[in-house]
Design an enzyme around this catalytic site. Structure first.
Site, mmCIF file in Angstrom:
data_model
loop_
_atom_site.group_PDB
_atom_site.id
_atom_site.type_symbol
_atom_site.label_atom_id
_atom_site.label_comp_id
_atom_site.label_asym_id
_atom_site.label_seq_id
_atom_site.Cartn_x
_atom_site.Cartn_y
_atom_site.Cartn_z
ATOM 1 N N GLY A 1 0.739 -1.347 0.277
ATOM 2 C CA GLY A 1 0.493 -0.433 -0.104
ATOM 3 C C GLY A 1 0.703 1.105 -0.037
ATOM 4 C CG LEU A 2 3.629 1.995 -1.784
ATOM 5 C CD1 LEU A 2 4.234 1.522 -3.899
ATOM 6 C CD2 LEU A 2 4.209 3.215 -1.009
ATOM 7 C CB VAL B 1 -0.679 5.964 5.490
ATOM 8 C CG1 VAL B 1 0.475 5.345 6.598
ATOM 9 C CG2 VAL B 1 -1.581 6.622 5.760
ATOM 10 C CE LYS C 1 -10.329 3.483 10.730
ATOM 11 N NZ LYS C 1 -9.264 4.645 9.575
ATOM 12 C CD GLU D 1 -12.022 8.689 1.953
ATOM 13 O OE1 GLU D 1 -11.395 8.755 0.679
ATOM 14 O OE2 GLU D 1 -11.224 8.518 2.118
ATOM 15 C CG ASP E 1 -13.191 5.992 11.514
ATOM 16 O OD1 ASP E 1 -11.896 4.630 11.224
ATOM 17 O OD2 ASP E 1 -12.247 6.547 12.077
ATOM 18 C CE LYS F 1 -10.142 5.782 13.694
ATOM 19 N NZ LYS F 1 -9.967 6.984 13.468
#
Length: 439
Positions: free
Chosen positions: A11-12, A15, A107, A192, A203, A207
């Site tokens: 994953g690029l 982050v 998460k 988003e 979300d 968490k």
């Protein structure tokens, strides 16, 4: 000096690219502080041709995360793709089965499969680190898993979603509607294109479920969280809260009770003078209440490439500093087999009381009817206020605001349903919990 720690990154995105840049730019300093070089040797991403502003020429590319996890010559597999299942789950399992250490910011994956993955890591003698999965750059995972050892935690709560906090802050400071603030958050990249996962509270719930397990030693139970998002919060609620001395925040709250563990995510009114009320914008805040330390409040950036990459790098550095054969800190604070079944707490009084806003037709006796239904359900009122848009038309709809003392949510809902049956209520009433500082 020890051999280099070889990293593979799946994953690029924002982050992942930030992580690569930081490791490359600070390679010499990382070598000194970690006692060994940290070197990225393998990567995978959906688009090899995209210009990410980083040098990947000396790094081996793999066609998929699963291939990288299964075949790359690496010591640590870093998963930054997201998603509870699919490639993220498959690649993390493949890496752990090889005995590779894993670092993830995912998460959703942990909320769904965290206990299984922790058990697999323990079986293979690997580390599963996930500081970046909760509250971005705030080191709350390390605090619960390591720093507070010996403390008995009674409650964990906080602001864990920057998108929601940005929207609520902007509504208050600029007097804009929810929809207008959401569009601005999307324009700035804080939300988003499909923001439902954030604004409906999912979300935050993921968490919170992870923090609950670390705080109380139970198995992760993301499906046992009372969940309510911020989509129904209006500018009228924001203004009424301000008039009463409160601000509205989306909080995740987990606490131990006599009958089990309570987990809830919902909009909450907090006193304007409280520290958590001052946390604005995309910033996150997590508070931990324990018997020895008291209350610990940690505030910091909850999202963004650099903040999340910093947390990921912290996990990688911990692995670089560890030594083979050393005692491993369990991923979830205690061995997975020792985690207790989740026991949901029985419903009890909410000590902070409730805010209730309703719009009613201007009829004689409405006040008395509302107060009567509250009394029938053993609800004690702290205050009751009537408002209208102007003072000129006495027949226009009225807004009635109630603030209750401690009571059961079931009682509140029953009273509201009875009021709805009277025929003078216009639209849906708003019900928001109030959290007051503990003595």
């Amino acid at each position: 000096m020890a051999d280099a720690l070889k990293i593979g990154i799946a994953g690029l995105g924002t982050v992942g690219a930030s992580l690569v840049r930081i490791i490359q730019e600070r390679a010499e300093n990382l070598t000194v502080t970690c006692g060994r070089p940290i070197v990225i040797t393998a990567v995978t991403a959906r688009d090899r041709t995209r210009d990410r502003g980083i040098d990947l020429s000396a790094i081996k590319w793999f066609n998929s995360a699963e291939e990288l996890a299964a075949k790359a010559d690496i010591d640590v597999f870093v998963e930054l793709m997201g998603g509870a299942n699919g490639p993220a789950d498959a690649s993390v399992r493949a890496a752990l089965k090889r005995g590779l250490h894993v670092v993830t910011a995912n998460k959703a994956l942990l909320a769904s499969h965290g206990v299984e993955l922790a058990a697999l890591a323990e079986e293979k003698g690997a580390l599963l680190n996930f500081e970046a999965a909760v509250a971005g750059g705030i080191p709350v995972i390390k605090a619960l898993r390591e720093s507070l050892t010996g403390n008995t935690v009674s409650r964990v709560y906080g602001i864990m979603n920057g998108t929601c906090n940005y929207i609520l802050t902007k509504m208050e400071k600029e007097g804009l509607s929810f929809d207008a603030c959401l569009k601005e958050a999307q324009r700035l990249g804080y939300a988003e294109a499909d923001p439902a996962f954030d604004i409906e509270g999912n979300d935050t719930a993921h968490k919170l479920a992870i923090l609950t397990t670390l705080a109380f030693g139970n198995r992760i139970s993301a499906d046992d969280i009372y969940l309510e998002g911020i989509t129904n919060i209006s500018i009228e609620d924001i203004r009424a809260a301000a008039d009463l001395g409160y601000r509205i925040k989306l909080l995740g709250v987990a606490q131990r009770t006599e009958t089990g563990i309570e987990q809830r995510v919902h909009p909450t009114m907090v006193p304007v003078e409280s520290v958590i009320a001052q946390v604005d914008g995309v910033t996150n805040a997590v508070a931990i209440e324990s018997d020895i330390l008291g209350e610990l409040l940690m505030v910091g950036p909850g999202a963004g490439g650099n903040a999340t990459a910093s947390a990921v790098l912290g996990d990688i550095a911990d692995i670089a500093k560890s030594r083979p054969g050393a005692q491993r800190v369990p991923s979830l604070g205690r061995p997975a087999i020792k985690l207790e079944p989740y026991k949901r707490a029985q419903m009890r009084k909410h000590e902070g009381g409730y805010f209730i806003r309703m719009t009613v037709e201007d009829r004689a006796g409405v006040f008395a009817h509302i107060a009567g239904h509250m009394a029938e359900n053993n609800i004690s009122l702290e205050s009751i206020v009537q408002r209208s848009a102007t003072h000129l038309d006495t027949t226009e709809p009225k807004t009635i605001i109630l603030v209750t003392h401690a009571t059961m949510e079931a009682s509140i809902r029953k009273a509201v349903e009875a009021i709805k049956g009277e025929g003078y209520l216009l639209g849906e009433p708003q019900v928001i919990r109030i959290e007051r500082p503990r003595p």
